[in-house]
Design a protein around this motif. Sequence first.
Motif, PDB file in Angstrom:
ATOM      1  N   ASN A  28       0.863  -1.176   0.000  1.00 49.11           N
ATOM      2  CA  ASN A  28       0.000   0.000   0.000  1.00 49.11           C
ATOM      3  C   ASN A  28       0.901   1.228   0.000  1.00 49.11           C
ATOM      4  OD1 ASN A  28      -2.550  -1.540   0.510  1.00 49.11           O
ATOM      5  ND2 ASN A  28      -1.484  -2.048   2.410  1.00 49.11           N
ATOM      6  N   PHE A  29       0.586   2.228  -0.825  1.00 53.54           N
ATOM      7  CA  PHE A  29       1.476   3.382  -0.883  1.00 53.54           C
ATOM      8  C   PHE A  29       0.701   4.692  -0.978  1.00 53.54           C
ATOM      9  CE2 PHE A  29       0.745   2.183  -5.288  1.00 53.54           C
ATOM     10  CZ  PHE A  29       0.678   3.364  -5.991  1.00 53.54           C
ATOM     11  N   ASN A  30       1.236   5.692  -0.288  1.00 47.10           N
ATOM     12  CA  ASN A  30       0.820   7.082  -0.435  1.00 47.10           C
ATOM     13  C   ASN A  30       2.092   7.919  -0.365  1.00 47.10           C
ATOM     14  OD1 ASN A  30       1.055   7.052   2.548  1.00 47.10           O
ATOM     15  ND2 ASN A  30      -1.034   6.239   2.487  1.00 47.10           N
ATOM     16  N   ASP A  31       2.320   8.687   0.725  1.00 45.50           N
ATOM     17  CA  ASP A  31       3.601   9.380   0.872  1.00 45.50           C
ATOM     18  C   ASP A  31       4.756   8.407   1.065  1.00 45.50           C
ATOM     19  OD1 ASP A  31       2.713  12.128   0.770  1.00 45.50           O
ATOM     20  OD2 ASP A  31       1.806  11.784   2.717  1.00 45.50           O
ATOM     21  N   ARG A  32       4.450   7.231   1.557  1.00 43.70           N
ATOM     22  CA  ARG A  32       5.457   6.196   1.756  1.00 43.70           C
ATOM     23  C   ARG A  32       4.873   4.844   1.375  1.00 43.70           C
ATOM     24  NH1 ARG A  32       5.136   3.705   6.987  1.00 43.70           N
ATOM     25  NH2 ARG A  32       3.327   4.432   8.167  1.00 43.70           N
ATOM     26  N   VAL A  33       5.728   3.845   1.304  1.00 34.20           N
ATOM     27  CA  VAL A  33       5.330   2.503   0.894  1.00 34.20           C
ATOM     28  C   VAL A  33       5.267   1.604   2.116  1.00 34.20           C
ATOM     29  CG1 VAL A  33       5.860   0.550  -0.613  1.00 34.20           C
ATOM     30  CG2 VAL A  33       6.492   2.876  -1.311  1.00 34.20           C
ATOM     31  N   MET A  34       4.148   0.881   2.255  1.00 32.12           N
ATOM     32  CA  MET A  34       3.945   0.018   3.424  1.00 32.12           C
ATOM     33  C   MET A  34       3.594  -1.396   2.989  1.00 32.12           C
ATOM     34  SD  MET A  34       1.584   2.963   5.018  1.00 32.12           S
ATOM     35  CE  MET A  34       1.228   3.389   3.304  1.00 32.12           C
ATOM     36  N   ARG A  35       4.208  -2.378   3.626  1.00 31.92           N
ATOM     37  CA  ARG A  35       3.872  -3.773   3.354  1.00 31.92           C
ATOM     38  C   ARG A  35       2.543  -4.117   4.002  1.00 31.92           C
ATOM     39  NH1 ARG A  35       8.960  -7.853   2.813  1.00 31.92           N
ATOM     40  NH2 ARG A  35      10.364  -6.482   1.642  1.00 31.92           N
ATOM     41  N   GLY A  36       1.677  -4.781   3.234  1.00 30.25           N
ATOM     42  CA  GLY A  36       0.370  -5.135   3.754  1.00 30.25           C
ATOM     43  C   GLY A  36       0.363  -6.391   4.602  1.00 30.25           C
ATOM     44  N   LEU A  37       1.223  -7.343   4.288  1.00 34.90           N
ATOM     45  CA  LEU A  37       1.265  -8.593   5.038  1.00 34.90           C
ATOM     46  C   LEU A  37       1.952  -8.384   6.386  1.00 34.90           C
ATOM     47  CD1 LEU A  37       2.200 -11.037   2.135  1.00 34.90           C
ATOM     48  CD2 LEU A  37       0.030 -10.978   3.384  1.00 34.90           C
ATOM     49  N   PRO A  38       1.690  -9.269   7.339  1.00 34.85           N
ATOM     50  CA  PRO A  38       2.300  -9.122   8.664  1.00 34.85           C
ATOM     51  C   PRO A  38       3.821  -9.194   8.608  1.00 34.85           C
ATOM     52  CG  PRO A  38       0.484 -10.698   8.711  1.00 34.85           C
ATOM     53  CD  PRO A  38       0.749 -10.397   7.269  1.00 34.85           C
ATOM     54  N   GLU A  39       4.450  -8.625   9.595  1.00 40.56           N
ATOM     55  CA  GLU A  39       5.905  -8.675   9.716  1.00 40.56           C
ATOM     56  C   GLU A  39       6.374 -10.119   9.679  1.00 40.56           C
ATOM     57  OE1 GLU A  39       9.612  -6.922   9.914  1.00 40.56           O
ATOM     58  OE2 GLU A  39       7.664  -5.894   9.878  1.00 40.56           O
ATOM     59  N   GLY A  40       7.398 -10.400   8.867  1.00 46.89           N
ATOM     60  CA  GLY A  40       7.925 -11.749   8.768  1.00 46.89           C
ATOM     61  C   GLY A  40       7.204 -12.633   7.769  1.00 46.89           C
ATOM     62  N   VAL A  41       6.186 -12.095   7.099  1.00 49.40           N
ATOM     63  CA  VAL A  41       5.447 -12.851   6.075  1.00 49.40           C
ATOM     64  C   VAL A  41       5.611 -12.113   4.744  1.00 49.40           C
ATOM     65  CG1 VAL A  41       3.218 -13.812   5.370  1.00 49.40           C
ATOM     66  CG2 VAL A  41       3.769 -13.587   7.807  1.00 49.40           C
ATOM     67  N   PRO A  42       6.632 -12.446   3.957  1.00 49.36           N
ATOM     68  CA  PRO A  42       6.877 -11.701   2.719  1.00 49.36           C
ATOM     69  C   PRO A  42       5.869 -12.005   1.618  1.00 49.36           C
ATOM     70  CG  PRO A  42       8.465 -13.483   2.938  1.00 49.36           C
ATOM     71  CD  PRO A  42       7.690 -13.442   4.227  1.00 49.36           C
ATOM     72  N   PHE A  43       5.352 -13.241   1.588  1.00 54.37           N
ATOM     73  CA  PHE A  43       4.419 -13.665   0.549  1.00 54.37           C
ATOM     74  C   PHE A  43       3.343 -14.545   1.178  1.00 54.37           C
ATOM     75  CE2 PHE A  43       8.707 -13.417  -1.239  1.00 54.37           C
ATOM     76  CZ  PHE A  43       8.522 -12.459  -2.233  1.00 54.37           C
ATOM     77  N   SER A  44       2.225 -14.669   0.455  1.00 55.48           N
ATOM     78  CA  SER A  44       1.158 -15.524   0.963  1.00 55.48           C
ATOM     79  C   SER A  44       0.329 -16.051  -0.202  1.00 55.48           C
ATOM     80  CB  SER A  44       0.263 -14.742   1.931  1.00 55.48           C
ATOM     81  OG  SER A  44      -0.805 -15.561   2.394  1.00 55.48           O
ATOM     82  N   ASP A  45      -0.298 -17.213  -0.003  1.00 53.34           N
ATOM     83  CA  ASP A  45      -1.304 -17.725  -0.936  1.00 53.34           C
ATOM     84  C   ASP A  45      -2.646 -17.881  -0.226  1.00 53.34           C
ATOM     85  OD1 ASP A  45      -0.861 -19.902   0.696  1.00 53.34           O
ATOM     86  OD2 ASP A  45      -0.093 -21.219  -0.879  1.00 53.34           O
ATOM     87  N   ASN A  46      -2.742 -17.301   0.967  1.00 52.22           N
ATOM     88  CA  ASN A  46      -3.954 -17.366   1.769  1.00 52.22           C
ATOM     89  C   ASN A  46      -4.863 -16.187   1.436  1.00 52.22           C
ATOM     90  OD1 ASN A  46      -5.614 -16.599   4.260  1.00 52.22           O
ATOM     91  ND2 ASN A  46      -4.932 -18.662   4.794  1.00 52.22           N
ATOM     92  N   VAL A  47      -6.040 -16.470   0.889  1.00 54.34           N
ATOM     93  CA  VAL A  47      -6.937 -15.416   0.421  1.00 54.34           C
ATOM     94  C   VAL A  47      -7.327 -14.468   1.550  1.00 54.34           C
ATOM     95  CG1 VAL A  47      -9.209 -14.933  -0.583  1.00 54.34           C
ATOM     96  CG2 VAL A  47      -7.805 -16.813  -1.488  1.00 54.34           C
ATOM     97  N   ASP A  48      -7.644 -15.004   2.729  1.00 49.84           N
ATOM     98  CA  ASP A  48      -8.052 -14.151   3.848  1.00 49.84           C
ATOM     99  C   ASP A  48      -6.913 -13.251   4.308  1.00 49.84           C
ATOM    100  OD1 ASP A  48     -10.611 -15.196   3.851  1.00 49.84           O
ATOM    101  OD2 ASP A  48     -10.134 -16.768   5.301  1.00 49.84           O
ATOM    102  N   GLN A  49      -5.710 -13.800   4.342  1.00 52.88           N
ATOM    103  CA  GLN A  49      -4.548 -13.012   4.759  1.00 52.88           C
ATOM    104  C   GLN A  49      -4.251 -11.905   3.754  1.00 52.88           C
ATOM    105  OE1 GLN A  49      -0.645 -15.042   4.994  1.00 52.88           O
ATOM    106  NE2 GLN A  49      -0.516 -14.260   7.097  1.00 52.88           N
ATOM    107  N   LEU A  50      -4.401 -12.203   2.474  1.00 52.97           N
ATOM    108  CA  LEU A  50      -4.158 -11.202   1.445  1.00 52.97           C
ATOM    109  C   LEU A  50      -5.257 -10.138   1.439  1.00 52.97           C
ATOM    110  CD1 LEU A  50      -2.915 -13.613  -1.342  1.00 52.97           C
ATOM    111  CD2 LEU A  50      -1.542 -11.827  -0.246  1.00 52.97           C
ATOM    112  N   ARG A  51      -6.486 -10.556   1.728  1.00 52.85           N
ATOM    113  CA  ARG A  51      -7.575  -9.576   1.823  1.00 52.85           C
ATOM    114  C   ARG A  51      -7.287  -8.588   2.954  1.00 52.85           C
ATOM    115  NH1 ARG A  51     -12.159  -8.475   4.647  1.00 52.85           N
ATOM    116  NH2 ARG A  51     -13.920  -7.644   3.463  1.00 52.85           N
ATOM    117  N   ALA A  52      -6.831  -9.094   4.084  1.00 52.87           N
ATOM    118  CA  ALA A  52      -6.495  -8.224   5.206  1.00 52.87           C
ATOM    119  C   ALA A  52      -5.360  -7.280   4.832  1.00 52.87           C
ATOM    120  CB  ALA A  52      -6.117  -9.057   6.428  1.00 52.87           C
ATOM    121  N   ALA A  53      -4.412  -7.771   4.026  1.00 52.75           N
ATOM    122  CA  ALA A  53      -3.294  -6.938   3.592  1.00 52.75           C
ATOM    123  C   ALA A  53      -3.784  -5.783   2.717  1.00 52.75           C
ATOM    124  CB  ALA A  53      -2.283  -7.787   2.830  1.00 52.75           C
TER     125      ALA A  53
END
Length: 309
Positions: A125-150
Amino acid sequence: MKRRSPIRNRVVAGAVSSLLLLGLRGDVKPPGYTIRTDVRLVLLDVAVRNGAGGFVAGLSKDQFHVTENDRPQPITVFATDDVPVTVGILVDESRSMTPKRAEVLSAAQTFIRESNPKDEIFVLNFNDRVMRGLPEGVPFSDNVDQLRAALYRGIPQGRTALNDAIVAGLKQLQEGKRDKKTLIVISDGGDNASQYKRRDMFDLVETSSATIYTIGLADADDPDRDAGLLKALARISGGTAYFPESLERMVPVCEAIAKEIRIRYTIGYPAPSDSGSSLRHIHVRVAAPGRGRLTAHTRTSYRYEDIAK
């Protein structure tokens, strides 16, 4: 924040790890089969469309012809499998996106559902800065619910650091395990807040294997809109730039992108070391009797650097 040295000095163009300069034995190998050697291959992600704009599947290797800087290249890698991909979804969360946010996030979820279940996906997610949507320590996911939250983790505010988001997305793609890399960029305007300059960002695009799809949602009276930037990102990387006429068209657009990713061809050839230039221009032609006029969509250039120097 201290800025790092220019991108072009840190990335091996064409890419030892970016443009997938792979070492492969044999004539045809699936993208998942890689042997790292000193043989450097340019690996292209190619979509083919007919005159009506429809995707064309079922073509063979001898129906493709590749030139680099106008010189024919031998195709040594060819595959048509629906292989898993590393995908980054970059969502503009600047203040101007607030009235469009519900439709954008719904369409992004559609893309996730329509993708290969084995894709590894991340959200920025980005505006003035870039932010990772997934939780800390989770670089990638194939979990639909986790990605929706991101997707919903962003908060619409501030301006648009689009260059920074693309740089961050391309860097994170290289952490992925999948050979094929894709970015989906959704934004309603051009850059007005990045630390990275446009030239530095495009240098990284030219040294990356990633195919970039852009979705522009700018209003006609938006002073920061930059359709040219979004078109250039797609053209150079071999993706497609979409400009939906309405927010309701967002879902079909994301469905089309998910479909295209899954039916693209993989074509590879040995990277020439004697071209005499670092920026290499690529052209792919495709012809199949009885199939009408076909057009290949892939990246138009990449940047090569001799790693032996």
